[in-house]
Scaffold this active site. Structure first.
Site, mmCIF file in Angstrom:
data_model
loop_
_atom_site.group_PDB
_atom_site.id
_atom_site.type_symbol
_atom_site.label_atom_id
_atom_site.label_comp_id
_atom_site.label_asym_id
_atom_site.label_seq_id
_atom_site.Cartn_x
_atom_site.Cartn_y
_atom_site.Cartn_z
ATOM 1 C CB CYS B 35 -0.888 0.052 1.199
ATOM 2 S SG CYS B 35 -2.011 -1.388 1.248
ATOM 3 C CG ASP B 37 2.004 5.286 3.692
ATOM 4 O OD1 ASP B 37 2.709 5.850 3.062
ATOM 5 O OD2 ASP B 37 0.634 5.517 3.362
ATOM 6 C CB CYS B 65 3.707 10.124 0.534
ATOM 7 S SG CYS B 65 2.185 9.944 1.704
ATOM 8 C CB CYS B 109 -1.072 9.396 6.045
ATOM 9 S SG CYS B 109 -0.643 9.048 4.366
#
Lengths: 397, 135
Positions: B35, B37, B65, B109
């Site tokens: 995915c 992360d 990110c 996130c």
């Protein structure tokens, strides 16, 4: 701070000569090219002269060039228009189209839309370098295949597709008939490859000015004479009655000028960029461990160098490079707003966990070896820093 | 891509509490590389003057990110020094507010960082219970 733009595949700066050529067509020669008076005819003259320049570049007839607002519109018109024309005449036999999986979203999503509307869509496969196998195209062509769409050069990984070979196969399948038609999105390729429509045997070809130092908001579709198509935008009978709306005269003039400038310097520029590209690729692979080149090692556009950096996320790389004054792009999920990484990399069977670390460097006429040396100086540190932030994982093993 | 706030960029450029921890009282991992992360959270727990357990030290390692790195940084900052009871109350509104906003596609996130902290606390608690049982 030094500023280095390495995102020419996204867009390019308008050439100053192009701007100069465009400028009188704002408030000096402002006539509507569809008017019969002298104001209108002055504008008409400019539009048709521009059409000739573009037609000459593609070795086609002037009347085979349709101006659109951009390549996205040209691609929409190509796919939807061809399907519509078929549907209007063939009520019983439902159409079949063949599309490559690494197309730009404007082709990909148009094909998906058509599939929802009942068009049968076959998706080609690409190998791990992003190449389409022409034999696969041959196998997929059926009695009701009306269109094959394969891009000339890929925008994310730079792979050049065997358009000529596919064109030959389609031509043979056609025999004396019209179908299947062959469409190619030439947005990235147009300024670097030889795009002789006769040699490539394409029926439709799309391009956009802003990739070759022309203005944004103008593009065109090459449409071979006699190709059945139905227009998308209804209204006036402009553009051979295939695209309604008053022609964007100054942008058309600008696009033609930009293409003409590209033509004059093409061979030299291709060689120069290929040299820079190969130099850069070699150095990156040598200096940064756990890095892979994406796309074809040889059959690739002169201006695209694309990589995946294992264990580093693309958006993070992009932003740290930006902090150093370097502009690039990434195919990571995080830059697209979706959670999936680039469809191009996935189609090339690059694992998602690797695809997240993708970065594309794309070069243009202002790119120098000094610029690339600066990138080569700062990038290893950035990758190291990002990898240090990450937990130790087994990626790509 | 939506624009990040200055605060997100600041935390992305200078992440706080980033790195590995030696001999943590709890170490967990959330997310997965598919995915995009992955976060690892390390905790050092101690008792405060009132005898309540609190987060004496916290460290993270993140593959992801700019938003994933920034939320890891701010979340660890927010809970450092807090009692476990307080830390468990951390929610995404608080994280997003502290970062002066997050673009919509990046909200997940923030959830991941919170999940990592809560999982680390839970992991600590269950380990303490097991240790007590073993005695």
């Amino acid at each position: 701070m030094k500023k280095i733009y390495l995102d020419y595949a996204a867009t390019s700066p308008v050439d100053s000569l192009v701007l100069k050529t465009m400028s009188p067509y704002g408030s000096q020669f402002y006539g509507n090219p569809n008017s019969l008076h002298s104001w209108g005819q002055k504008a008409r003259e400019a539009v048709e002269k521009s059409r000739q320049i573009i037609a000459k570049y593609l070795n086609c007839l002037s009347e085979e060039i349709i101006f659109t607002s951009c390549a996205t519109e040209a691609n929409n018109l190509a796919l939807k228009g061809v399907v519509k024309a078929w549907k209007e005449k063939n009520l019983k036999l439902s159409p079949h189209i063949i599309v490559s999986p690494i197309e730009h979203h404007c082709v990909l999503d148009t094909a998906k839309r058509l599939a929802k509307e009942g068009v049968e869509v076959s998706w080609l496969k690409v190998d791990k370098t992003g190449l389409v196998d022409p034999k696969q195209v041959e196998k997929l062509i059926k009695k009701n295949t009306i269109l094959v769409s394969v891009m000339d050069g890929n925008n994310e990984v730079g792979t050049i597709e065997p358009i000529k070979e596919i064109g030959k196969i389609i031509k043979n399948k056609k025999g004396k008939g019209i179908y299947p038609l062959f469409h190619t999105d030439a947005v990235q390729a147009i300024q670097y490859l030889s795009l002789d429509t006769k040699k490539l045997k394409v029926d439709l070809l799309s391009a956009s000015a802003h990739k070759f130092y022309g203005p944004k908001g103008i593009g065109f579709l090459y449409l071979k004479k006699g190709t059945p198509i139905v227009k998308e935008i209804e209204g006036g009978s402009q553009e051979n009655n295939l695209r309604a709306g008053t022609e964007n005269v100054s942008f058309i003039v600008g696009m033609a000028k930009a293409l003409d400038l590209v033509r004059k310097n093409k061979d030299k520029e291709v060689k120069r960029l290929e040299f820079l590209r190969d130099y850069f690729i070699k150095k990156i692979l040598k200096n940064i461990p756990q890095t892979q080149l994406t796309g074809h090692p040889k059959a690739r556009l002169p201006h695209i160098a694309s990589f995946v950096f294992l264990g580093a996320e693309g958006e993070a790389i992009l932003l740290y490079l930006n902090d150093k004054g370097i502009g690039v792009s990434s195919g990571s999920a995080c830059t697209s707003g979706s959670l999936k990484p680039s469809h191009v990399l996935l189609a090339m069977r690059i694992k998602p966990e690797i695809a997240h670390g993708s970065i594309r460097f794309s070069f243009g006429k202002k790119t120098t070896r000094f610029d690339l040396d600066y990138v080569l100086k700062v990038l290893p540190g950035i990758i190291k820093k990002i990898r240090k932030m990450a937990p130790k994982l087994k990626i790509g093993k | 891509m939506s624009l990040y706030s200055q605060k997100v960029l600041r935390h992305f450029r200078h992440p706080q509490n980033m790195g590995e921890m030696k001999n943590p009282d709890s170490k967990v991992q959330v997310g997965n590389p598919v995915c995009g992360d992955v976060m690892q959270m390390y905790l050092k727990i101690d008792k405060n003057k009132n005898g309540k357990e609190y987060i004496k030290d916290i460290k993270f390692q993140t593959l992801g990110c700019a938003a994933a790195i920034a939320v890891s940084s701010i979340s660890t900052e927010l809970v450092k020094g807090e009692t476990l009871v307080e830390a468990e109350k951390l929610n995404s509104q608080k994280v997003i507010k502290s970062l002066e906003g997050l673009p919509k596609p990046k909200i997940h996130c923030s959830l991941l960082a919170i999940k990592a902290i809560k999982k680390a606390i839970l992991n600590y608690k269950s380990r303490t219970i097991e240790k007590a049982k073993a005695k």
